[in-house]
Design a protein around this motif. Structure first.
Motif, short mmCIF file in Angstrom:
data_model
loop_
_atom_site.label_atom_id
_atom_site.label_comp_id
_atom_site.label_asym_id
_atom_site.label_seq_id
_atom_site.Cartn_x
_atom_site.Cartn_y
_atom_site.Cartn_z
N LEU A 35 47.19 43.29 53.61
CA LEU A 35 46.53 43.53 52.34
C LEU A 35 47.45 43.16 51.17
O LEU A 35 47.03 42.48 50.22
N ASP A 36 48.70 43.58 51.26
CA ASP A 36 49.65 43.27 50.18
C ASP A 36 49.84 41.76 50.04
O ASP A 36 49.93 41.23 48.94
N GLU A 37 49.90 41.09 51.18
CA GLU A 37 50.11 39.64 51.15
C GLU A 37 48.88 38.93 50.59
O GLU A 37 48.98 37.99 49.81
N LEU A 38 47.70 39.37 51.01
CA LEU A 38 46.46 38.68 50.62
C LEU A 38 46.04 38.99 49.19
O LEU A 38 45.27 38.24 48.58
N TRP A 39 46.54 40.09 48.66
CA TRP A 39 46.10 40.51 47.33
C TRP A 39 46.36 39.43 46.28
O TRP A 39 45.56 39.22 45.37
N GLY A 40 47.45 38.72 46.46
CA GLY A 40 47.81 37.67 45.52
C GLY A 40 46.91 36.45 45.59
O GLY A 40 47.13 35.47 44.87
N TYR A 41 45.92 36.48 46.44
CA TYR A 41 44.95 35.37 46.54
C TYR A 41 43.53 35.81 46.18
O TYR A 41 42.58 35.10 46.42
N THR A 42 43.41 37.03 45.63
CA THR A 42 42.07 37.55 45.36
C THR A 42 41.55 37.16 43.98
O THR A 42 40.35 36.96 43.80
N GLU A 43 42.45 37.05 43.02
CA GLU A 43 42.01 36.75 41.64
C GLU A 43 41.27 35.41 41.61
O GLU A 43 40.33 35.22 40.84
N GLU A 44 41.66 34.50 42.48
CA GLU A 44 41.05 33.17 42.47
C GLU A 44 39.55 33.23 42.78
O GLU A 44 38.80 32.32 42.40
N MET A 45 39.12 34.26 43.46
CA MET A 45 37.68 34.38 43.75
C MET A 45 36.87 34.45 42.46
O MET A 45 35.69 34.11 42.45
N PHE A 46 37.49 34.91 41.39
CA PHE A 46 36.78 35.08 40.12
C PHE A 46 37.07 33.95 39.14
O PHE A 46 36.72 34.01 37.97
N TYR A 47 37.73 32.91 39.63
CA TYR A 47 38.09 31.75 38.80
C TYR A 47 36.83 31.06 38.27
O TYR A 47 35.88 30.83 39.03
N MET A 48 36.83 30.75 36.99
CA MET A 48 35.71 29.99 36.41
C MET A 48 36.27 28.93 35.48
O MET A 48 37.29 29.14 34.82
N ASP A 49 35.58 27.81 35.41
CA ASP A 49 35.97 26.77 34.46
C ASP A 49 34.71 26.10 33.91
O ASP A 49 33.61 26.67 34.00
N LEU A 55 36.05 45.49 42.92
CA LEU A 55 37.21 46.36 43.01
C LEU A 55 36.81 47.76 43.42
O LEU A 55 37.50 48.40 44.23
N SER A 56 35.69 48.23 42.93
CA SER A 56 35.35 49.61 43.25
C SER A 56 34.90 49.72 44.72
O SER A 56 35.19 50.71 45.39
N MET A 57 34.24 48.70 45.24
CA MET A 57 33.87 48.74 46.66
C MET A 57 35.11 48.62 47.55
O MET A 57 35.22 49.29 48.58
N VAL A 58 36.05 47.80 47.14
CA VAL A 58 37.30 47.65 47.90
C VAL A 58 38.08 48.98 47.87
O VAL A 58 38.55 49.46 48.90
N LEU A 74 46.08 50.72 47.46
CA LEU A 74 45.72 49.55 46.66
C LEU A 74 47.02 48.83 46.29
O LEU A 74 47.95 49.46 45.79
N PRO A 75 47.10 47.51 46.51
CA PRO A 75 48.34 46.80 46.20
C PRO A 75 48.65 46.81 44.71
O PRO A 75 47.77 47.06 43.89
N ASP A 76 49.88 46.50 44.40
CA ASP A 76 50.35 46.41 43.02
C ASP A 76 49.45 45.47 42.23
O ASP A 76 49.33 44.29 42.57
N PRO A 77 48.80 45.96 41.18
CA PRO A 77 47.86 45.11 40.43
C PRO A 77 48.56 43.97 39.70
O PRO A 77 47.91 43.00 39.32
N ASP A 78 49.87 44.07 39.52
CA ASP A 78 50.58 43.02 38.77
C ASP A 78 51.18 41.96 39.67
O ASP A 78 51.93 41.09 39.21
N VAL A 79 50.83 42.00 40.96
CA VAL A 79 51.36 41.00 41.89
C VAL A 79 50.94 39.60 41.42
O VAL A 79 49.86 39.43 40.84
#
Ligand SMILES: [Fe+2]
Ligand SMILES: [Fe+2]
Lengths: 315, 260
Positions: free
Chosen positions: B170-184, B207-210, B221-226
């Protein structure tokens, strides 16, 4: 002893009347042991058989082929699962069976100790190996032990689909580019003889056959089944322009059968004794999966102990 | 057939959007399929093959639709087998190697939870073929979510070892979650036409379901600032993808004139 004799007589009378034997019925210990041996070997074969074909899932040449292959290998896992359950009705646990497989004591079908070298092998395995399994299992669907018979009826339906998809790959490649035709002929050359060996030794060299036939666990001999397979398969090879790698193969007009050359029994026994091209890899892969999964199984047990249930389900 | 009624200025963004969705599922399906024959129990060989089959099936219809929208005659197989890593548009999350069973489960849970909210909205897409695909995918994803959530809880609240393993994953994967919300600009152009989903509002729901599942699994919950890795949506991938594609594409690339 006299009572036992009475039981044995009644048991054999039921078998001769074509009745099915069910788990709670009395049965001779040798019948039970032979069935455990055969059925667990069969279950192991389904599971180990996932490995040679699984080897090509990530390299399947189209998305459709990939999905069909994945579904097929998944079916084989289902067959293994179903057969382990059917074998458990004889008073042996899946863990005990698994232990025998992983320690190398239990056998599985020799055919899975051969490597899958090209994509054509996936076609040829479906066509030949599932085809041979169908011949064997169609007979076993009439076996005297109820749970085994029912398992075979269910499994055979899926094996027919496996054979069809395999033959479709073979036919497509056989009318394809020269490279594809070379691949598919080469695969047939490598798999033909090992597939014939799947039916086991000649009847005269098959130590278990006597009782198995008398108690209608098996209804046909190894040689009868092998002949049936050859008769079905040779015309299918010819239909797509492939050559069976047997110079002695010829059609006998009088008997209506295809006659074929002698199997290399030295190779058969060598592979059974552990010295086939992939015996070590197959067993190592099963052991690795089992060992690497130990912590997962331990967690599931611990969770169930703590909560008395699976998550999301009421106690 | 759907290509005709798309405004010309939306054609390229929609093609791109479909590639993103299709590639996510193709690559995730590939990683899941690597488990086939090697699972911790036979039941999981069957379950993970199920998930892989769903993902590859979804990828296949999404890429087919991408080919239709592009209008250059490329099939789903052309798009899957004849693009290089720099032309793939999947999330970095899904291309990471399969790891141990815990890693695979955590990744699946994070992605399936996101997909749950995303596909719920995508079913209202103004691009009808996409709305239809989303409806079917949503149903399949319910099982993916239920299955991965179940194992997340079992492993998190199982033994000390299993707890530590999934927490690490979970800690390792957390740093790849923000990209799911990437928009351009791709998303923006399509959102204006009612085709794409606005991902911003989904983040809180996700986030609330997780959070709720992690609590039941007794995980932190992993460090939000990762640090959050990104790049997949524009073709800037990890080194893992090239190896995955080399394996996946070998036959069609080696024999481009062959049919299989
Ligand atoms: Fe099977
Ligand atoms: Fe099969």
């Amino acid at each position: 002893m006299a009572e036992d004799n009475g039981k044995l007589e009644r048991f054999e009378a039921r078998i001769n009347a074509g009745e099915k034997i069910e788990p709670k019925d009395w049965m001779p210990e040798r019948y039970r042991q032979q069935l455990i041996r055969m059925m667990s070997q069969h279950a192991h074969s389904e599971v180990v058989g996932m490995l040679p074909e699984g080897n090509w899932i990530t390299r399947a040449p189209s998305l459709r082929r990939k999905m069909v292959l994945l579904a097929k290998v998944q079916d084989e896992a289902g067959h293994g699962h179903y057969l382990y359950s059917a074998t458990e009705t004889l008073g042996v646990t899946r863990e005990e069976m698994l232990e025998k497989l992983l320690s190398g004591k239990a056998k599985y079908s020799n055919i899975f100790n051969y490597p899958t070298l090209t994509w054509a092998d996936i076609g040829v395995i479906g066509w030949l190996v599932d085809g041979a399994a169908i011949v064997n299992q169609t007979m076993l669907a009439k076996t005297s032990y109820g749970p085994y018979s029912r398992a075979m009826i269910r499994i055979c339906k899926e094996e027919n689909f496996h054979k069809k998809q395999g033959y479709e790959i073979v036919a497509t490649m056989a009318r394809g580019t020269p490279a594809q035709r070379k691949m598919v002929q080469d695969a047939l050359n490598r798999w033909w003889w090992p597939t014939l060996m799947m039916f086991g030794p000649h009847d005269k060299d098959s130590p278990n056959s006597g009782d198995l036939l008398r108690w209608k666990v098996k209804l046909k001999t190894n040689d009868e089944l092998r002949q049936r397979f050859v008769d079905i398969t040779v015309p299918q090879a010819h239909a797509v322009g492939l050559t069976i790698p047997d110079p002695e193969l010829r059609y006998n007009e009088e008997t209506g059968h295809w006659e074929f050359g002698e199997i290399d029994w030295d190779e058969f026994w060598r592979v059974i004794r552990g010295n086939g091209p992939c015996n070590k890899e197959r067993l190592a892969a099963r052991r690795k999966a089992h060992q690497e999964g130990a912590w997962v199984r331990a967690a599931a047990e611990a969770y169930a102990r703590k909560h008395g249930r699976e998550p999301g389900k009421a106690a | 057939m759907s290509a005709q009624n798309i405004a010309p200025e939306l054609q390229q963004p929609l093609f791109e959007y479909l590639l993103r969705l299709g590639d996510d599922r193709l690559i995730l399906g590939h990683r899941l399929s690597e488990w086939c024959g090697h699972g911790p129990i036979l039941e999981e060989d069957i379950a993970l093959a199920n998930l892989a089959l769903d993902c590859i099936g979804q990828a296949s219809v999404l890429l087919k639709e991408a080919g239709t929208v592009e209008g250059q005659g490329r099939s789903e197989d052309d798009l899957a087998y004849f693009r290089d890593a720099i032309d793939f548009r999947n999330l970095l999350l899904v291309e990471l190697p399969k790891g141990d069973f815990g890693f695979t489960i955590v990744r699946q849970f994070l992605f399936s939870t996101f997909s749950y909210f995303f596909l719920e909205k995508l079913q209202q897409s103004a691009h009808k073929p996409l709305a239809g695909i989303a409806a079917k995918t949503f149903k399949e994803n319910l099982y993916h979510l239920r299955h991965s959530r179940k194992w997340l809880v079992v492993l998190g609240d199982g033994t000390e070892e299993s707890h530590q393993r999934v927490q690490n994953a979970l800690d390792e994967l957390w740093g790849y979650t923000e990209e799911m919300f990437y928009m351009d600009q791709v998303d923006e152009a399509l959102m204006n036409a009612g085709i794409a989903v606005d991902l911003q509002p989904l983040k809180e729901q996700w986030l609330s379901m997780v959070r709720e599942a992690l609590q039941e699994a007794t995980l932190e919950l992993p460090d939000p600032d990762v640090y959050q890795h990104q790049g997949g949506r524009t073709g800037f991938h990890t080194e893992h993808l090239g190896h995955l594609l080399a394996e996946m594409q070998i036959l069609p690339r080696s024999y481009p004139d062959a049919r299989w």
